[in-house]
Design a protein around this motif. Structure first.
Motif, PDB file in Angstrom:
ATOM      1  N   LEU A 168       0.840  -1.195   0.000  1.00  0.00           N
ATOM      2  CA  LEU A 168       0.000   0.000   0.000  1.00  0.00           C
ATOM      3  C   LEU A 168       0.872   1.241   0.000  1.00  0.00           C
ATOM      4  O   LEU A 168       1.808   1.354   0.793  1.00  0.00           O
ATOM      5  N   ILE A 172      -2.938  -0.083  -4.064  1.00  0.00           N
ATOM      6  CA  ILE A 172      -2.751  -1.381  -3.427  1.00  0.00           C
ATOM      7  C   ILE A 172      -2.225  -2.328  -4.496  1.00  0.00           C
ATOM      8  O   ILE A 172      -2.789  -2.418  -5.581  1.00  0.00           O
ATOM      9  N   PRO A 227      -2.942  -7.663   6.378  1.00  0.00           N
ATOM     10  CA  PRO A 227      -3.785  -6.514   6.071  1.00  0.00           C
ATOM     11  C   PRO A 227      -2.952  -5.275   5.765  1.00  0.00           C
ATOM     12  O   PRO A 227      -1.860  -5.093   6.306  1.00  0.00           O
ATOM     13  N   TYR A 229      -3.892  -1.134   5.289  1.00  0.00           N
ATOM     14  CA  TYR A 229      -4.978  -0.153   5.284  1.00  0.00           C
ATOM     15  C   TYR A 229      -4.553   1.148   5.934  1.00  0.00           C
ATOM     16  O   TYR A 229      -3.583   1.212   6.689  1.00  0.00           O
ATOM     17  N   GLU A 274      -6.172   4.006   8.548  1.00  0.00           N
ATOM     18  CA  GLU A 274      -7.204   4.009   9.596  1.00  0.00           C
ATOM     19  C   GLU A 274      -7.465   5.426  10.067  1.00  0.00           C
ATOM     20  O   GLU A 274      -6.529   6.210  10.257  1.00  0.00           O
ATOM     21  N   ILE A 279     -12.431  -4.081   1.623  1.00  0.00           N
ATOM     22  CA  ILE A 279     -11.714  -2.885   1.189  1.00  0.00           C
ATOM     23  C   ILE A 279     -11.970  -1.714   2.135  1.00  0.00           C
ATOM     24  O   ILE A 279     -11.061  -0.976   2.475  1.00  0.00           O
ATOM     25  N   PHE A 280     -13.214  -1.542   2.567  1.00  0.00           N
ATOM     26  CA  PHE A 280     -13.543  -0.475   3.515  1.00  0.00           C
ATOM     27  C   PHE A 280     -14.371  -1.052   4.654  1.00  0.00           C
ATOM     28  O   PHE A 280     -15.281  -1.863   4.427  1.00  0.00           O
ATOM     29  N   GLU A 281     -14.050  -0.635   5.884  1.00  0.00           N
ATOM     30  CA  GLU A 281     -14.762  -1.119   7.068  1.00  0.00           C
ATOM     31  C   GLU A 281     -15.113   0.041   7.992  1.00  0.00           C
ATOM     32  O   GLU A 281     -14.299   0.949   8.202  1.00  0.00           O
ATOM     33  N   ARG A 335     -11.503   1.940   8.259  1.00  0.00           N
ATOM     34  CA  ARG A 335     -10.283   1.435   7.623  1.00  0.00           C
ATOM     35  C   ARG A 335     -10.536   1.277   6.129  1.00  0.00           C
ATOM     36  O   ARG A 335     -11.579   0.769   5.725  1.00  0.00           O
ATOM     37  N   ILE A 336      -9.559   1.692   5.308  1.00  0.00           N
ATOM     38  CA  ILE A 336      -9.663   1.510   3.868  1.00  0.00           C
ATOM     39  C   ILE A 336      -8.332   0.992   3.342  1.00  0.00           C
ATOM     40  O   ILE A 336      -7.267   1.482   3.722  1.00  0.00           O
ATOM     41  N   GLY A 337      -8.406  -0.046   2.529  1.00  0.00           N
ATOM     42  CA  GLY A 337      -7.217  -0.702   2.007  1.00  0.00           C
ATOM     43  C   GLY A 337      -7.571  -2.100   1.534  1.00  0.00           C
ATOM     44  O   GLY A 337      -8.515  -2.271   0.757  1.00  0.00           O
ATOM     45  N   GLN A 352      -7.974  -6.184   3.174  1.00  0.00           N
ATOM     46  CA  GLN A 352      -7.921  -7.089   4.309  1.00  0.00           C
ATOM     47  C   GLN A 352      -8.638  -8.396   3.968  1.00  0.00           C
ATOM     48  O   GLN A 352      -9.519  -8.435   3.113  1.00  0.00           O
TER      49      GLN A 352
END
Length: 211
Positions: free
Chosen positions: A4, A31, A39, A41, A43, A77-79, A173-175, A177
């Motif tokens: 990332l 990414i 993971p 990401y 945050e 990807i996004f949480e 969180r974005i990335g 996982q």
């Protein structure tokens, strides 16, 4: 796994992956899944959504021509998180037999998916999160999807995820996982916005910016 970074358009042009460029501006989140499973990401600790409250998220996403998988894989990807627990998730799915990519939504991981996502095409993702009214189990997640420079989508792109028992959201969180080592390739993400109202898509490289 060092997958990332924030990439400048000149660096993207050197990657050898066709048609990679930011959605707008000079930089975007990149990414590059490379066979690892750790993971990766960014945050933010102020993604705050109280119980019984609706918030919206908007960002642009592109899957590169090199994005592929040799096994079926669903990844986040996004949480949105509350007290360390995922309360709303957006992510993708690669189907090994057909090499098709879908994106979708769910409470802890995607469970409701769109149709096929084209590679090397920017999409605007809009996610509506209505957090559960403390014990009522009435939380919902909706996904809207607009193709690059296409008409703004006004219909949900995947079946609504409903009847959710959620806690208030505090973090985001974005990335990438929960992915398998068999999933590899490039994902670009740009122009992330969180608001209490819908933001709507912007065209690529707009002459004006809505604030």
């Amino acid at each position: 796994d060092s997958i990332l970074d924030i990439a400048h358009y000149s660096r993207l042009a050197l990657d050898g992956v066709r048609s990679l460029a930011p959605h707008s501006g000079a930089y975007c989140l990149r990414i590059r899944a490379n066979g690892g499973t750790n993971p990766a990401y960014l945050e933010e600790a102020d993604i705050n959504i109280a119980a019984n409250t609706v918030n919206w998220f908007r960002f642009n996403i592109l899957f590169g021509a090199d994005f592929t998988g040799t096994a079926d894989d669903t990844f986040n990807i996004f949480e949105c998180l509350g007290s360390g627990t995922v309360e709303a998730a957006f992510g993708g799915r690669i189907v090994a037999a057909t090499n098709v990519i879908n994106i979708g939504i769910g409470e802890t991981a995607p469970t409701s998916f769109t149709g096929t996502i084209e590679r090397n095409k920017w999409y605007t993702v809009e996610i509506r999160v209505d957090v559960d009214n403390a014990g009522a189990n009435d939380g919902t997640i909706d996904l809207y999807l607009t193709e690059d420079n296409g008409p703004t989508s006004t219909t949900v792109a995947a079946t609504q995820v409903a009847s959710l028992d959620q806690a208030a959201v505090t973090d985001g969180r974005i990335g990438l996982q929960n992915h398998l080592a068999t999933t590899t390739g490039t994902i670009l993400i740009d122009n992330f916005i969180h608001d209490d109202v819908q933001v709507f898509p912007n065209p690529r490289f707009p002459h004006t910016q809505n604030i």
